[in-house]
Design an enzyme around this catalytic site. Sequence first.
Site, short mmCIF file in Angstrom:
data_model
loop_
_atom_site.label_atom_id
_atom_site.label_comp_id
_atom_site.label_asym_id
_atom_site.label_seq_id
_atom_site.Cartn_x
_atom_site.Cartn_y
_atom_site.Cartn_z
N ASP A 15 0.89 -1.09 0.09
CA ASP A 15 -0.16 -0.11 -0.06
C ASP A 15 0.86 1.18 0.01
OD1 ASP A 15 -2.07 1.88 0.26
OD2 ASP A 15 -2.60 1.16 2.27
N ASP A 109 -2.88 2.50 -6.18
CA ASP A 109 -1.74 2.66 -5.28
C ASP A 109 -1.63 1.16 -4.16
OD1 ASP A 109 -4.08 3.16 -4.17
OD2 ASP A 109 -3.32 4.74 -2.67
N GLU A 110 -2.55 0.55 -4.62
CA GLU A 110 -2.60 -0.91 -3.75
C GLU A 110 -2.58 -2.17 -4.54
OE1 GLU A 110 -5.65 -1.71 -0.60
OE2 GLU A 110 -6.20 0.43 -1.25
#
Lengths: 357, 367
Positions: A15, A109-110
């Site tokens: 993350d 973003d993860e």
Amino acid sequence: MRQAINKVRKIIHVDMDCFYAAVEMRDNPQLRDVPIAVGGNGARSVLCTCNYKAREFGVRSAMPNSRAKALCPDLVIIDGRMSVYQQVSQQIRAIFLRYTDIIEPLSLDEAFLDVTDADFCSGSATLIAKQIRADIFRELGLTASAGIAPNKFLAKIASDENKPNGQCVIPPDQVDNFVAEMPLRKIPGIGPKTGEKLLAAGFETCADIRISSVAKLHTIVGKFANSLYMRSFGIDQRALETERVRKSLAIETTLAQDIDSIEQCRQILSNLFSKLLLRLEKHADRSIVKQTVKIKFADFQQTTVDVQSNSCREDVFIELLQRAMTRADSRKVRLIGLSLGFSNKEPNEAQSQLALF
Amino acid sequence: MKFSLNRELLLKPLLLVSGAVERKSTLPILGNILFDVSGQSLTLTATDLELEMVAYASIDNHAEDGKVTIPARKLLDICKSLPDDSMLSFESDNDVIKISTGRSKYSLSTLPATDFPNIEQWKGDVEFSLLKSELLRLIESTHFSMANQDVRYYLNGMSIETEGKEIRSVATDGHRLAICKISNQALELPSRQVIVPRKGILEIIRLLDPVDESVQVFLGSNHIRIIDTEFSFTSKLVDGRFPDYRRVLPRNGDKILNANKDELRQVLSRASILSNEKFKGVRLNFGSTELKITANNPEQEQAEEVIEINFPYDEVEIGFNVSYVLDVLNAIKETDVKFTLADANSSVVIEGGESGEALYVVMPMRL
């Protein structure tokens, strides 16, 4: 697909730390020491994300701009540069691919990575996570946090433990202890509402859930009961979804001001419709099965109306809008959204039903 | 409001009106039933704004008139689970209603009757009465052909047409069409055509018993109403133009097959087991002395059935969605059925062997 089925899995959840804001700080050094947030600039926009400096003032993502400004008058709100974030996300993915190709992206973003069968770092998932984070920092100048666990839901929870720029491992033999003490709110799928309901019924930690039963839980959380019961023992069998097929295409807008006439709504709908058509061009190969209209009223209650449909037609959306507005009950409209549902199967041309008219 | 009555006397009207109760409405009051006590009678009303159901009960003793709305689902569940012949007492007090029987006491929160939506006043301009069994036959013969959530919203319902001595029901989803005609020499009706929404049709089927008692039907410009001694049903109509069934009836059918309905139904339902689960295609080969039915699925499994027929024409091979044909065979009550067909791309007409009250058109599939 070579995902392990019967052995202990090693899942990493990576993350990025306040991703959009971090990219902006990297690219604009003068922003590094001031509180910043990325989001729209409209009167009723909400923030996408903010840096840690801003968080010290109590600013959070999804907070309305006006409220954020009240908490932190010096907050710099930056227009997002989506194409840049997408590009950086691609670079991050390229780093993941050095270690495994079983990747489930959750957003820009993860991502989840399955490294059960990866040979790097003598098979240590902890070391692989460390190395991935080091690669990201060295090559992209961004920090990431990671969670390492035997399944997806624990990995996701773990990545939050030592944020920012840290990682947390939950080895198989510690799963039981870790989960027992865990507050239920940490389980993905349990938001403030469900958390309250569970608390009202006397459930605070996973240990409380374990001594209950699926039947009892069902009366509180409905069909989530079975998963919740399993999660309370730290069990999550879900495999990584490496190829996600798009299920729908949606567009929506929060209005600058609440409106109440059906005419105004139709105007907004027409604008959204032409944008939806543009977006649909990229998915021309998919077959449409459903059209949906979503309305959020001024009191934040929302309602959706849908109809089976094999095309994207404006008159159908208008008809749905009219049906949704019968539920307005003299409330004004805050948000209008349109969406198309796609068929999950490829159309079978071999058999086709002929039409009467 | 204060009254009491026997559980059985309440349960029946409660079940009748509960079909109209909206389950997922954003208007909480639509989840409630309106109780209206006046003298020795109780009137129950439920609505989802599209349809309205009213039912009646006589109350055993009466203390105080009044109107209030009570949560439908909870009340129904409580009544259902109380023992037979319980004597229920109702008493409303501000915004709760207390229900008690023996040592059981329940108090439910109510909403004010003044907030309960009323269907606007309207006048029926066409009115007729027919037997419940006839009305039920009219609807049951065709209802399965209605579309469900089709973009062409006017297909998500049933067209009811009156003309002289005849009442017709027509339903179609664009792939098949069903029509049923009932005539009665006593009728003298103007030509009218209305579309009753799907939910209303399914509710009517639930309401009617196949008995020889008559009911009154009223058609207005925007509503249909059915009145009986026990209930009153009102539904809004669908505003739209229903396709003209006359234009859909094929004229080129020149080959006729008479077959035993049950035999045909049995072979088709067996063969359907191995048809493609989604498309349900089966192939019918009509030869001069036998009809061969074949089906196969994506796993390459295959079914083949043969029945003897008399078919003195050129051979024809037609594919069908087997569910469409089975729906028709299930609706036909006679022992024999008649198929009238032309070629692989034309629709087929299916009728019962004798009465000719109902007629079905099914479009083929390309297999």
